[in-house]
Design a protein around this motif. Structure first.
Motif, PDB file in Angstrom:
ATOM      1  N   ARG A 164      68.795  -2.360   8.459  1.00  0.00           N
ATOM      2  CA  ARG A 164      70.060  -1.474   9.032  1.00  0.00           C
ATOM      3  C   ARG A 164      69.699   0.155   8.887  1.00  0.00           C
ATOM      4  NH1 ARG A 164      73.147   1.104   5.372  1.00  0.00           N
ATOM      5  NH2 ARG A 164      73.583  -0.197   3.814  1.00  0.00           N
ATOM      6  N   ALA A 165      70.020   1.507   9.337  1.00  0.00           N
ATOM      7  CA  ALA A 165      69.832   3.254   8.346  1.00  0.00           C
ATOM      8  C   ALA A 165      71.188   2.708   7.525  1.00  0.00           C
ATOM      9  CB  ALA A 165      70.487   4.119   9.124  1.00  0.00           C
ATOM     10  N   PRO A 166      70.569   3.687   6.181  1.00  0.00           N
ATOM     11  CA  PRO A 166      71.698   3.626   5.385  1.00  0.00           C
ATOM     12  C   PRO A 166      73.204   4.616   5.704  1.00  0.00           C
ATOM     13  CG  PRO A 166      69.215   5.367   4.808  1.00  0.00           C
ATOM     14  CD  PRO A 166      69.154   4.168   5.928  1.00  0.00           C
ATOM     15  N   SER A 167      74.371   4.615   5.265  1.00  0.00           N
ATOM     16  CA  SER A 167      74.690   5.147   6.265  1.00  0.00           C
ATOM     17  C   SER A 167      74.561   6.870   5.848  1.00  0.00           C
ATOM     18  CB  SER A 167      76.335   4.856   5.885  1.00  0.00           C
ATOM     19  OG  SER A 167      76.378   5.578   4.332  1.00  0.00           O
ATOM     20  N   HIS A 168      75.160   7.776   6.027  1.00  0.00           N
ATOM     21  CA  HIS A 168      75.590   9.053   5.831  1.00  0.00           C
ATOM     22  C   HIS A 168      75.232   9.355   3.969  1.00  0.00           C
ATOM     23  CE1 HIS A 168      76.425  13.499   5.019  1.00  0.00           C
ATOM     24  NE2 HIS A 168      75.656  13.557   5.429  1.00  0.00           N
ATOM     25  N   ALA A 169      77.001   8.191   3.235  1.00  0.00           N
ATOM     26  CA  ALA A 169      77.291   8.958   1.967  1.00  0.00           C
ATOM     27  C   ALA A 169      75.953   8.127   1.082  1.00  0.00           C
ATOM     28  CB  ALA A 169      78.593   7.941   2.487  1.00  0.00           C
ATOM     29  N   GLU A 170      75.601   6.607   2.068  1.00  0.00           N
ATOM     30  CA  GLU A 170      74.148   6.001   1.219  1.00  0.00           C
ATOM     31  C   GLU A 170      73.599   7.288   0.703  1.00  0.00           C
ATOM     32  OE1 GLU A 170      74.890   1.185   1.803  1.00  0.00           O
ATOM     33  OE2 GLU A 170      74.245   2.787   3.536  1.00  0.00           O
ATOM     34  N   MET A 171      72.913   7.373   1.880  1.00  0.00           N
ATOM     35  CA  MET A 171      71.858   8.977   1.449  1.00  0.00           C
ATOM     36  C   MET A 171      72.474  10.179   0.221  1.00  0.00           C
ATOM     37  SD  MET A 171      69.770   8.846   4.655  1.00  0.00           S
ATOM     38  CE  MET A 171      68.526   9.868   4.287  1.00  0.00           C
ATOM     39  N   THR A 172      73.716  10.111   0.374  1.00  0.00           N
ATOM     40  CA  THR A 172      73.919  11.770  -0.188  1.00  0.00           C
ATOM     41  C   THR A 172      73.920  11.550  -1.491  1.00  0.00           C
ATOM     42  OG1 THR A 172      75.902  11.606   0.635  1.00  0.00           O
ATOM     43  CG2 THR A 172      74.676  12.891   1.748  1.00  0.00           C
ATOM     44  N   ASP A 173      74.558   9.715  -1.902  1.00  0.00           N
ATOM     45  CA  ASP A 173      75.175   9.241  -2.788  1.00  0.00           C
ATOM     46  C   ASP A 173      73.804   9.339  -3.934  1.00  0.00           C
ATOM     47  OD1 ASP A 173      78.043   9.478  -2.297  1.00  0.00           O
ATOM     48  OD2 ASP A 173      78.247   7.111  -1.948  1.00  0.00           O
ATOM     49  N   ALA A 174      72.514   8.803  -3.417  1.00  0.00           N
ATOM     50  CA  ALA A 174      71.249   8.464  -3.378  1.00  0.00           C
ATOM     51  C   ALA A 174      70.706   9.791  -3.962  1.00  0.00           C
ATOM     52  CB  ALA A 174      70.859   7.189  -3.246  1.00  0.00           C
ATOM     53  N   GLY A 175      71.267  10.822  -3.052  1.00  0.00           N
ATOM     54  CA  GLY A 175      69.896  12.114  -3.839  1.00  0.00           C
ATOM     55  C   GLY A 175      69.112  12.176  -2.306  1.00  0.00           C
ATOM     56  N   LEU A 176      69.358  11.707  -1.538  1.00  0.00           N
ATOM     57  CA  LEU A 176      67.669  11.525  -0.136  1.00  0.00           C
ATOM     58  C   LEU A 176      68.446  12.408   0.410  1.00  0.00           C
ATOM     59  CD1 LEU A 176      67.201   7.258   0.437  1.00  0.00           C
ATOM     60  CD2 LEU A 176      65.704   9.337  -0.327  1.00  0.00           C
ATOM     61  N   PRO A 177      67.552  13.186   0.963  1.00  0.00           N
ATOM     62  CA  PRO A 177      68.002  14.431   1.531  1.00  0.00           C
ATOM     63  C   PRO A 177      68.141  13.567   3.813  1.00  0.00           C
ATOM     64  CG  PRO A 177      65.574  14.558   1.643  1.00  0.00           C
ATOM     65  CD  PRO A 177      66.411  13.610   0.246  1.00  0.00           C
ATOM     66  N   ILE A 178      69.113  14.910   4.295  1.00  0.00           N
ATOM     67  CA  ILE A 178      68.704  14.152   4.941  1.00  0.00           C
ATOM     68  C   ILE A 178      67.751  14.990   6.280  1.00  0.00           C
ATOM     69  CG2 ILE A 178      70.470  14.230   7.333  1.00  0.00           C
ATOM     70  CD1 ILE A 178      71.210  12.521   5.033  1.00  0.00           C
ATOM     71  N   ALA A 179      66.642  14.294   6.380  1.00  0.00           N
ATOM     72  CA  ALA A 179      65.636  14.952   6.471  1.00  0.00           C
ATOM     73  C   ALA A 179      64.458  13.490   7.584  1.00  0.00           C
ATOM     74  CB  ALA A 179      64.636  15.995   5.451  1.00  0.00           C
ATOM     75  N   ARG A 180      63.638  14.064   8.677  1.00  0.00           N
ATOM     76  CA  ARG A 180      62.727  12.851   8.333  1.00  0.00           C
ATOM     77  C   ARG A 180      62.239  12.364   6.890  1.00  0.00           C
ATOM     78  NH1 ARG A 180      59.971  11.537  13.014  1.00  0.00           N
ATOM     79  NH2 ARG A 180      58.087  11.090  11.870  1.00  0.00           N
ATOM     80  N   SER A 181      61.632  11.023   6.865  1.00  0.00           N
ATOM     81  CA  SER A 181      61.383  10.648   4.964  1.00  0.00           C
ATOM     82  C   SER A 181      60.049  11.177   4.811  1.00  0.00           C
ATOM     83  CB  SER A 181      61.147   8.741   5.614  1.00  0.00           C
ATOM     84  OG  SER A 181      60.275   8.675   6.771  1.00  0.00           O
ATOM     85  N   ASP A 182      58.944  11.430   6.277  1.00  0.00           N
ATOM     86  CA  ASP A 182      58.060  12.023   5.693  1.00  0.00           C
ATOM     87  C   ASP A 182      57.768  13.311   5.381  1.00  0.00           C
ATOM     88  OD1 ASP A 182      58.646  12.846   8.544  1.00  0.00           O
ATOM     89  OD2 ASP A 182      56.408  12.440   9.484  1.00  0.00           O
ATOM     90  N   THR A 183      58.791  14.273   5.069  1.00  0.00           N
ATOM     91  CA  THR A 183      58.823  15.456   4.657  1.00  0.00           C
ATOM     92  C   THR A 183      58.344  15.515   3.233  1.00  0.00           C
ATOM     93  OG1 THR A 183      61.050  15.442   4.214  1.00  0.00           O
ATOM     94  CG2 THR A 183      60.615  16.492   6.619  1.00  0.00           C
TER      95      THR A 183
END
Length: 191
Positions: free
Chosen positions: A159-178
């Motif tokens: 599954r895709a990580p939720s928006h909250a999971e991404m922000t909690d982990a410190g991942l930017p909301i952007a394509r993974s290849d940036t």
């Protein structure tokens, strides 16, 4: 006062966000024509509007409405009004982000997950034997991130990580290849 001219076969409406999650922009209040000019099939609706240049409006075919969050088809359009009364086409997602900037990042997250073929719900996918995915990991997946919930020799539940999971982990909301996303991933999981 701005004068906007549209074909008489199109209705003009105010624009509003009908569904904040998907960014569906729908028509709001109707803007009635002040008069019609021309003859026969060449009628032009003349709207004299007390609005500012840059305001977003929606046009629909006569007799149709796009209220709510339903799909439009190709006949509804969002436009920006110019100072001269011209209507410049605006992409729906850009209009939604302008009208609802607070939800722009969540909508970008949704678009990136869908573009990668992922859902926020865990989905079983068939894989070739020896795929290498392990349960309980977060991996790059077709330009976005995927959480591998479970894995067998020939199947993966992802599954895709939720928006909250991404922000909690410190991942930017952007394509993974940036570069930004790769740097964040390296900080979290190592190179």
């Amino acid at each position: 006062m701005i004068t906007v001219r549209t074909p008489a076969s199109r209705w003009l409406w105010t624009a509003e966000v009908g569904d904040r999650a998907t960014g569906h922009v729908c028509n709001g209040a109707p803007l009635r024509a002040a008069r019609y000019e021309g003859q026969g099939l060449g009628l032009i609706a003349v709207h004299e509007l007390d609005i500012e240049a840059g305001t977003l409006l929606v046009t629909t075919p006569v007799g149709m409405s796009s209220r709510g969050s339903g799909p439009w088809g190709g006949s509804h359009a969002v436009h920006r009004v110019g100072a001269d009364g011209s209507l410049a086409r605006v992409r729906e997602k850009e209009a939604a982000d302008e009208m609802d900037p607070a939800g722009a990042e969540a909508r970008l997250h949704r678009r990136l997950a869908l573009a990668a073929g992922l859902s926020l719900e865990t989905t079983r996918m068939r894989m070739r034997e020896g795929h290498g995915y392990e349960a309980g990991t977060c991996v790059e997946w077709a330009g976005f991130w995927a959480i591998i919930e479970r894995a067998t020799a020939r199947q993966v539940w992802a599954r895709a990580p939720s928006h909250a999971e991404m922000t909690d982990a410190g991942l930017p909301i952007a394509r993974s290849d940036t570069p930004e996303a790769r740097a964040a991933a390296a900080r979290i999981w190592g190179p």
